[in-house]
Design a protein around this motif. Structure first.
Motif, PDB file in Angstrom:
ATOM      1  N   SER A 227       8.501  -6.587  -1.125  1.00 28.48           N
ATOM      2  CA  SER A 227       8.952  -5.180  -1.320  1.00 28.48           C
ATOM      3  C   SER A 227      10.468  -5.066  -1.846  1.00 28.48           C
ATOM      4  N   PHE A 228      10.343  -4.136  -2.708  1.00 29.75           N
ATOM      5  CA  PHE A 228      11.808  -3.824  -3.342  1.00 29.75           C
ATOM      6  C   PHE A 228      12.394  -2.741  -2.294  1.00 29.75           C
ATOM      7  N   PRO A 229      13.981  -2.860  -2.319  1.00 31.42           N
ATOM      8  CA  PRO A 229      14.633  -3.574  -3.015  1.00 31.42           C
ATOM      9  C   PRO A 229      15.009  -5.073  -2.432  1.00 31.42           C
ATOM     10  N   GLY A 230      14.792  -5.459  -1.190  1.00 32.78           N
ATOM     11  CA  GLY A 230      15.194  -6.553  -0.710  1.00 32.78           C
ATOM     12  C   GLY A 230      14.287  -7.845  -0.939  1.00 32.78           C
ATOM     13  N   MET A 231      13.355  -7.637  -1.621  1.00 30.34           N
ATOM     14  CA  MET A 231      12.340  -8.571  -1.946  1.00 30.34           C
ATOM     15  C   MET A 231      11.957  -9.226  -0.534  1.00 30.34           C
ATOM     16  N   GLN A 232      11.439  -8.624   0.630  1.00 25.86           N
ATOM     17  CA  GLN A 232      11.127  -8.980   1.580  1.00 25.86           C
ATOM     18  C   GLN A 232       9.674  -9.224   1.689  1.00 25.86           C
ATOM     19  N   PRO A 233       9.249 -10.343   2.257  1.00 25.20           N
ATOM     20  CA  PRO A 233       7.750 -10.310   2.249  1.00 25.20           C
ATOM     21  C   PRO A 233       7.178  -9.332   2.894  1.00 25.20           C
ATOM     22  N   ASN A 234       5.943  -8.948   2.232  1.00 23.90           N
ATOM     23  CA  ASN A 234       4.935  -8.088   3.062  1.00 23.90           C
ATOM     24  C   ASN A 234       4.247  -8.740   4.143  1.00 23.90           C
ATOM     25  N   PRO A 235       4.642  -8.291   5.212  1.00 23.99           N
ATOM     26  CA  PRO A 235       3.796  -9.119   6.438  1.00 23.99           C
ATOM     27  C   PRO A 235       2.467  -8.809   6.655  1.00 23.99           C
ATOM     28  N   ASP A 236       1.930  -7.590   6.054  1.00 25.66           N
ATOM     29  CA  ASP A 236       0.570  -6.854   6.030  1.00 25.66           C
ATOM     30  C   ASP A 236      -0.252  -7.452   4.712  1.00 25.66           C
ATOM     31  N   PHE A 237       0.401  -8.335   3.955  1.00 27.16           N
ATOM     32  CA  PHE A 237      -0.331  -8.659   2.686  1.00 27.16           C
ATOM     33  C   PHE A 237      -2.083  -8.911   2.719  1.00 27.16           C
ATOM     34  N   LEU A 238      -1.971  -9.943   3.529  1.00 27.28           N
ATOM     35  CA  LEU A 238      -3.436 -10.452   3.795  1.00 27.28           C
ATOM     36  C   LEU A 238      -4.281  -9.403   4.600  1.00 27.28           C
ATOM     37  N   ALA A 239      -3.899  -8.686   5.399  1.00 28.65           N
ATOM     38  CA  ALA A 239      -4.605  -7.650   5.959  1.00 28.65           C
ATOM     39  C   ALA A 239      -5.019  -6.636   4.990  1.00 28.65           C
ATOM     40  N   GLN A 240      -4.083  -6.348   4.211  1.00 27.03           N
ATOM     41  CA  GLN A 240      -4.319  -5.419   3.138  1.00 27.03           C
ATOM     42  C   GLN A 240      -5.268  -5.805   2.077  1.00 27.03           C
ATOM     43  N   LEU A 241      -5.174  -7.199   1.650  1.00 17.80           N
ATOM     44  CA  LEU A 241      -6.197  -7.869   0.843  1.00 17.80           C
ATOM     45  C   LEU A 241      -7.624  -7.818   1.350  1.00 17.80           C
ATOM     46  N   HIS A 242      -7.698  -8.415   2.601  1.00 20.87           N
ATOM     47  CA  HIS A 242      -9.031  -8.155   3.311  1.00 20.87           C
ATOM     48  C   HIS A 242      -9.789  -6.792   3.336  1.00 20.87           C
ATOM     49  N   ALA A 243      -8.905  -5.974   3.539  1.00 22.92           N
ATOM     50  CA  ALA A 243      -9.392  -4.421   3.550  1.00 22.92           C
ATOM     51  C   ALA A 243      -9.799  -4.024   1.979  1.00 22.92           C
ATOM     52  N   ARG A 244      -9.398  -4.631   1.086  1.00 24.71           N
ATOM     53  CA  ARG A 244      -9.458  -4.067  -0.208  1.00 24.71           C
ATOM     54  C   ARG A 244     -10.408  -4.892  -1.119  1.00 24.71           C
ATOM     55  N   VAL A 245     -10.444  -6.154  -0.779  1.00 21.07           N
ATOM     56  CA  VAL A 245     -10.896  -7.317  -1.713  1.00 21.07           C
ATOM     57  C   VAL A 245     -12.093  -8.098  -1.080  1.00 21.07           C
ATOM     58  N   PRO A 246     -13.361  -8.000  -1.409  1.00 20.31           N
ATOM     59  CA  PRO A 246     -14.306  -9.035  -0.522  1.00 20.31           C
ATOM     60  C   PRO A 246     -13.850 -10.385  -0.713  1.00 20.31           C
ATOM     61  N   SER A 247     -14.099 -11.220   0.176  1.00 20.15           N
ATOM     62  CA  SER A 247     -13.553 -12.579   0.437  1.00 20.15           C
ATOM     63  C   SER A 247     -14.296 -13.550  -0.396  1.00 20.15           C
ATOM     64  N   ASP A 248     -15.730 -12.797  -1.303  1.00 14.42           N
ATOM     65  CA  ASP A 248     -16.251 -13.670  -2.130  1.00 14.42           C
ATOM     66  C   ASP A 248     -16.168 -13.331  -3.576  1.00 14.42           C
ATOM     67  N   ALA A 249     -14.946 -12.326  -3.672  1.00 15.48           N
ATOM     68  CA  ALA A 249     -14.653 -12.059  -4.952  1.00 15.48           C
ATOM     69  C   ALA A 249     -13.960 -13.082  -5.817  1.00 15.48           C
ATOM     70  N   HIS A 250     -13.906 -13.217  -7.111  1.00 14.76           N
ATOM     71  CA  HIS A 250     -13.107 -13.877  -8.019  1.00 14.76           C
ATOM     72  C   HIS A 250     -11.861 -13.078  -8.213  1.00 14.76           C
ATOM     73  N   VAL A 251     -10.690 -13.539  -7.390  1.00 13.23           N
ATOM     74  CA  VAL A 251      -9.639 -12.687  -7.268  1.00 13.23           C
ATOM     75  C   VAL A 251      -8.570 -13.226  -8.114  1.00 13.23           C
ATOM     76  N   LEU A 252      -8.240 -12.451  -9.313  1.00 14.35           N
ATOM     77  CA  LEU A 252      -7.128 -12.916 -10.215  1.00 14.35           C
ATOM     78  C   LEU A 252      -5.728 -12.069  -9.864  1.00 14.35           C
ATOM     79  N   PHE A 253      -5.028 -12.822  -9.385  1.00 12.65           N
ATOM     80  CA  PHE A 253      -3.480 -12.581  -8.905  1.00 12.65           C
ATOM     81  C   PHE A 253      -2.436 -12.279 -10.174  1.00 12.65           C
ATOM     82  N   LEU A 254      -1.763 -11.036 -10.219  1.00 16.73           N
ATOM     83  CA  LEU A 254      -0.931 -10.788 -11.298  1.00 16.73           C
ATOM     84  C   LEU A 254       0.596 -10.154 -10.886  1.00 16.73           C
ATOM     85  N   CYS A 255       1.358 -10.942 -11.378  1.00 18.44           N
ATOM     86  CA  CYS A 255       2.783 -10.289 -10.984  1.00 18.44           C
ATOM     87  C   CYS A 255       3.530 -10.205 -12.309  1.00 18.44           C
TER      88      CYS A 255
END
Length: 150
Positions: free
Chosen positions: A68-96
């Motif tokens: 997260s900006f501005p401190g670029m601290q890791p998002n502690p909820d990243f995996l929980a948010q991913l599981h809530a929004r993306v099925p685990s059997d999906a082809h997940v294409l990560f972009l930054c």
């Protein structure tokens, strides 16, 4: 017609050659093709809210901050948010922005049980050019792929 199986095999070969712990690495063009060809492909944009707002993004992408900006601290909820929004059997294409944070997100998602994780090489804006600017040398924008201003 695009041979999706061949593209996925090439992505896997790149990952294996680089010793990556996730399924594969794809170019922006390949990512776009896979998103259009696979019914279970999901683009996850792991840039910051500020980047989505001020730089722009890919229509239809799932936006989950890795840091997260501005401190670029890791998002502690990243995996929980991913599981809530993306099925685990999906082809997940990560972009930054350039391919670094998305690499880390693909590693974390793979460790959390996602088996088809791919890093989009070059990212959304790509590398800096000789003038220190992004968006023209390589990456999603430079490839002329669909995106919209934030």
């Amino acid at each position: 017609m695009v041979d999706v199986t061949a593209q996925l095999a090439q992505a896997a070969q790149r990952a294996q050659a680089a010793g990556l712990p996730y399924a594969g690495a794809v170019t922006p063009e390949e990512a776009h093709t896979l998103l259009n060809a696979l019914h279970n492909a999901v683009l996850v944009d792991v840039r910051t809210q500020a980047e989505w707002n001020f730089v722009g993004g890919v229509p239809g992408a799932v936006c989950i901050e890795w840091k997260s900006f501005p401190g670029m601290q890791p998002n502690p909820d990243f995996l929980a948010q991913l599981h809530a929004r993306v099925p685990s059997d999906a082809h997940v294409l990560f972009l930054c922005r350039s391919g670094a944070r998305s690499h880390d997100a693909a590693i974390a998602a793979t460790a959390a049980g996602y088996t088809q994780c791919y890093n989009v090489l070059e990212g959304f804006e790509g590398d800096r050019d000789a003038h220190g600017h992004r968006g023209a040398l390589n990456g999603w924008q430079a490839a002329g792929l669909p995106w919209q201003q934030g």
